[in-house]
Design a protein around this motif. Structure first.
Motif, PDB file in Angstrom:
ATOM      1  N   MET A   1       0.840  -1.145  -0.125  1.00  0.00           N
ATOM      2  CA  MET A   1      -0.112   0.031   0.024  1.00  0.00           C
ATOM      3  C   MET A   1       0.822   1.134   0.041  1.00  0.00           C
ATOM      4  SD  MET A   1      -3.262  -0.015   2.350  1.00  0.00           S
ATOM      5  CE  MET A   1      -3.239  -1.507   3.057  1.00  0.00           C
ATOM      6  N   ASP A   2       0.643   2.200  -0.727  1.00  0.00           N
ATOM      7  CA  ASP A   2       1.132   3.273  -0.883  1.00  0.00           C
ATOM      8  C   ASP A   2       0.870   4.601   0.422  1.00  0.00           C
ATOM      9  OD1 ASP A   2      -1.168   3.996  -1.869  1.00  0.00           O
ATOM     10  OD2 ASP A   2      -0.362   5.181  -3.480  1.00  0.00           O
ATOM     11  N   LEU A   3       1.513   5.500   0.312  1.00  0.00           N
ATOM     12  CA  LEU A   3       1.397   6.417   1.450  1.00  0.00           C
ATOM     13  C   LEU A   3      -0.134   6.894   1.396  1.00  0.00           C
ATOM     14  CD1 LEU A   3       2.378   7.991   4.064  1.00  0.00           C
ATOM     15  CD2 LEU A   3       3.182   9.661   2.347  1.00  0.00           C
ATOM     16  N   TYR A   4      -0.493   7.448   0.222  1.00  0.00           N
ATOM     17  CA  TYR A   4      -1.739   7.965  -0.185  1.00  0.00           C
ATOM     18  C   TYR A   4      -2.815   7.222   0.294  1.00  0.00           C
ATOM     19  CZ  TYR A   4      -5.586  10.342  -2.549  1.00  0.00           C
ATOM     20  OH  TYR A   4      -6.867  11.089  -2.600  1.00  0.00           O
ATOM     21  N   THR A   5      -2.824   5.882   0.173  1.00  0.00           N
ATOM     22  CA  THR A   5      -3.954   5.294   0.420  1.00  0.00           C
ATOM     23  C   THR A   5      -4.039   4.668   1.930  1.00  0.00           C
ATOM     24  OG1 THR A   5      -3.756   3.858  -1.483  1.00  0.00           O
ATOM     25  CG2 THR A   5      -4.664   2.381   0.194  1.00  0.00           C
ATOM     26  N   LEU A   6      -2.796   4.622   2.570  1.00  0.00           N
ATOM     27  CA  LEU A   6      -2.799   4.622   4.212  1.00  0.00           C
ATOM     28  C   LEU A   6      -3.511   5.958   4.769  1.00  0.00           C
ATOM     29  CD1 LEU A   6       0.751   3.052   4.816  1.00  0.00           C
ATOM     30  CD2 LEU A   6      -1.482   1.909   4.992  1.00  0.00           C
ATOM     31  N   LEU A   7      -2.783   7.050   4.033  1.00  0.00           N
ATOM     32  CA  LEU A   7      -3.442   8.425   4.752  1.00  0.00           C
ATOM     33  C   LEU A   7      -5.104   8.387   4.568  1.00  0.00           C
ATOM     34  CD1 LEU A   7      -0.735  10.569   3.599  1.00  0.00           C
ATOM     35  CD2 LEU A   7      -1.612  10.203   5.836  1.00  0.00           C
ATOM     36  N   LYS A   8      -5.528   7.786   3.387  1.00  0.00           N
ATOM     37  CA  LYS A   8      -6.851   8.041   3.044  1.00  0.00           C
ATOM     38  C   LYS A   8      -7.623   7.040   4.035  1.00  0.00           C
ATOM     39  CE  LYS A   8     -10.207   7.876  -0.978  1.00  0.00           C
ATOM     40  NZ  LYS A   8     -10.039   7.715  -2.591  1.00  0.00           N
ATOM     41  N   ILE A   9      -7.121   5.810   4.227  1.00  0.00           N
ATOM     42  CA  ILE A   9      -7.559   5.013   5.343  1.00  0.00           C
ATOM     43  C   ILE A   9      -7.929   5.628   6.479  1.00  0.00           C
ATOM     44  CG2 ILE A   9      -7.535   2.790   6.418  1.00  0.00           C
ATOM     45  CD1 ILE A   9      -6.534   1.863   3.926  1.00  0.00           C
ATOM     46  N   ALA A  10      -6.632   6.149   6.999  1.00  0.00           N
ATOM     47  CA  ALA A  10      -6.916   6.889   8.447  1.00  0.00           C
ATOM     48  C   ALA A  10      -7.817   8.036   8.447  1.00  0.00           C
ATOM     49  CB  ALA A  10      -5.343   7.265   8.722  1.00  0.00           C
ATOM     50  N   GLY A  67      -5.995  14.972   6.328  1.00  0.00           N
ATOM     51  CA  GLY A  67      -6.480  15.659   5.287  1.00  0.00           C
ATOM     52  C   GLY A  67      -5.660  16.636   4.740  1.00  0.00           C
ATOM     53  N   ALA A  68      -4.739  17.259   5.492  1.00  0.00           N
ATOM     54  CA  ALA A  68      -3.655  18.128   4.617  1.00  0.00           C
ATOM     55  C   ALA A  68      -2.853  17.298   3.813  1.00  0.00           C
ATOM     56  CB  ALA A  68      -3.046  19.224   5.768  1.00  0.00           C
ATOM     57  N   ALA A  69      -2.124  16.259   4.404  1.00  0.00           N
ATOM     58  CA  ALA A  69      -1.335  15.191   3.852  1.00  0.00           C
ATOM     59  C   ALA A  69      -1.929  14.866   2.353  1.00  0.00           C
ATOM     60  CB  ALA A  69      -0.836  14.278   4.629  1.00  0.00           C
ATOM     61  N   LEU A  70      -3.012  14.393   2.368  1.00  0.00           N
ATOM     62  CA  LEU A  70      -4.055  14.065   1.283  1.00  0.00           C
ATOM     63  C   LEU A  70      -4.118  15.057   0.146  1.00  0.00           C
ATOM     64  CD1 LEU A  70      -6.875  11.717   3.045  1.00  0.00           C
ATOM     65  CD2 LEU A  70      -5.193  10.883   1.502  1.00  0.00           C
ATOM     66  N   GLY A  75      -2.668  17.242  -4.910  1.00  0.00           N
ATOM     67  CA  GLY A  75      -2.498  18.291  -5.605  1.00  0.00           C
ATOM     68  C   GLY A  75      -3.725  19.204  -5.620  1.00  0.00           C
ATOM     69  N   TYR A  76      -4.526  19.057  -4.424  1.00  0.00           N
ATOM     70  CA  TYR A  76      -5.643  19.943  -4.345  1.00  0.00           C
ATOM     71  C   TYR A  76      -5.244  21.052  -3.601  1.00  0.00           C
ATOM     72  CZ  TYR A  76      -9.283  16.358  -5.347  1.00  0.00           C
ATOM     73  OH  TYR A  76      -9.965  15.285  -6.047  1.00  0.00           O
ATOM     74  N   PRO A  77      -5.785  22.398  -3.721  1.00  0.00           N
ATOM     75  CA  PRO A  77      -5.506  23.555  -3.029  1.00  0.00           C
ATOM     76  C   PRO A  77      -6.302  23.321  -1.633  1.00  0.00           C
ATOM     77  CG  PRO A  77      -7.145  24.015  -4.779  1.00  0.00           C
ATOM     78  CD  PRO A  77      -6.819  22.704  -5.136  1.00  0.00           C
ATOM     79  N   LEU A  78      -5.635  23.707  -0.773  1.00  0.00           N
ATOM     80  CA  LEU A  78      -5.946  23.391   0.761  1.00  0.00           C
ATOM     81  C   LEU A  78      -6.982  24.487   1.211  1.00  0.00           C
ATOM     82  CD1 LEU A  78      -5.580  21.377   3.023  1.00  0.00           C
ATOM     83  CD2 LEU A  78      -3.760  23.101   3.992  1.00  0.00           C
ATOM     84  N   PHE A  79      -7.069  25.638   0.671  1.00  0.00           N
ATOM     85  CA  PHE A  79      -8.115  26.587   1.246  1.00  0.00           C
ATOM     86  C   PHE A  79      -9.134  27.139   0.210  1.00  0.00           C
ATOM     87  CE2 PHE A  79      -4.166  27.036   3.825  1.00  0.00           C
ATOM     88  CZ  PHE A  79      -4.692  26.606   5.278  1.00  0.00           C
ATOM     89  N   SER A  80      -9.355  26.332  -0.628  1.00  0.00           N
ATOM     90  CA  SER A  80     -10.398  26.711  -1.695  1.00  0.00           C
ATOM     91  C   SER A  80     -11.141  25.383  -1.984  1.00  0.00           C
ATOM     92  CB  SER A  80      -9.698  27.338  -3.036  1.00  0.00           C
ATOM     93  OG  SER A  80      -9.088  26.314  -3.461  1.00  0.00           O
TER      94      SER A  80
END
Length: 156
Positions: A1-10, A67-70, A75-80
């Motif tokens: 599992m990659d980092l993105y998937t682990l973060l998404k599960i968490a 959420g911020a890491a995801l 590549g999503y802007p955090l504050f919009s």
């Protein structure tokens, strides 16, 4: 599992914990309150305060981190967009949740005092419970809205 998937599960588990403990705490506190039994209220409030400390507070800390890491990794802007709206709703939730936690502690203490003195619940208990009840609606609605935004990812 990659980092993105682990973060998404968490992140999804954290959102589930926030929504689930919020609903569960509200249900059990309301049922105890309806019984009007200070001993039952004190016991329930003890467990609720513990659950908020262990589960809700942990999720509250982890959600913005994951959420911020995801957002960064995707590549999503955090504050919009939907993430920015989620952050606003998260702040609304916190502004309601923090007084609710304090109120739960006071409700517990007032019920414990009523048990210790074999007195009925004081009027202050009922005033605080009404505030607890009222503050729960916007907090729960905000968390539910955040979950919907996470799933739908609407374009604004």
């Amino acid at each position: 599992m990659d980092l993105y998937t682990l973060l998404k599960i968490a992140h999804v588990v954290g959102a589930t914990v926030l929504l689930g403990t919020g609903a569960g705490i509200a249900f059990f506190m309301l049922m105890a309150h309806r019984a009007r039994d200070p001993a039952l209220i004190a016991h329930t409030a003890r467990i609720v305060v513990l659950a908020d400390t262990v589960f809700t507070a942990s999720a509250v800390i982890m959600q913005p981190i994951t959420g911020a890491a995801l957002a960064h990794l995707a590549g999503y802007p955090l504050f919009s967009g939907w993430i920015g709206l989620s952050l606003v709703l998260y702040v609304v939730t916190g502004l309601c949740w923090l007084p609710v936690v304090w109120i739960q502690i006071r409700l517990r203490d007032l019920a414990l005092q009523a048990v210790a003195t074999r007195a009925p619940l004081p009027e202050r208990y009922f005033r605080l419970f009404r505030w607890w009840f009222v503050l729960g609606f916007p907090a729960f609605a905000a968390v539910l809205s955040i979950v919907c935004l996470m799933v739908l990812k609407p374009a604004f």
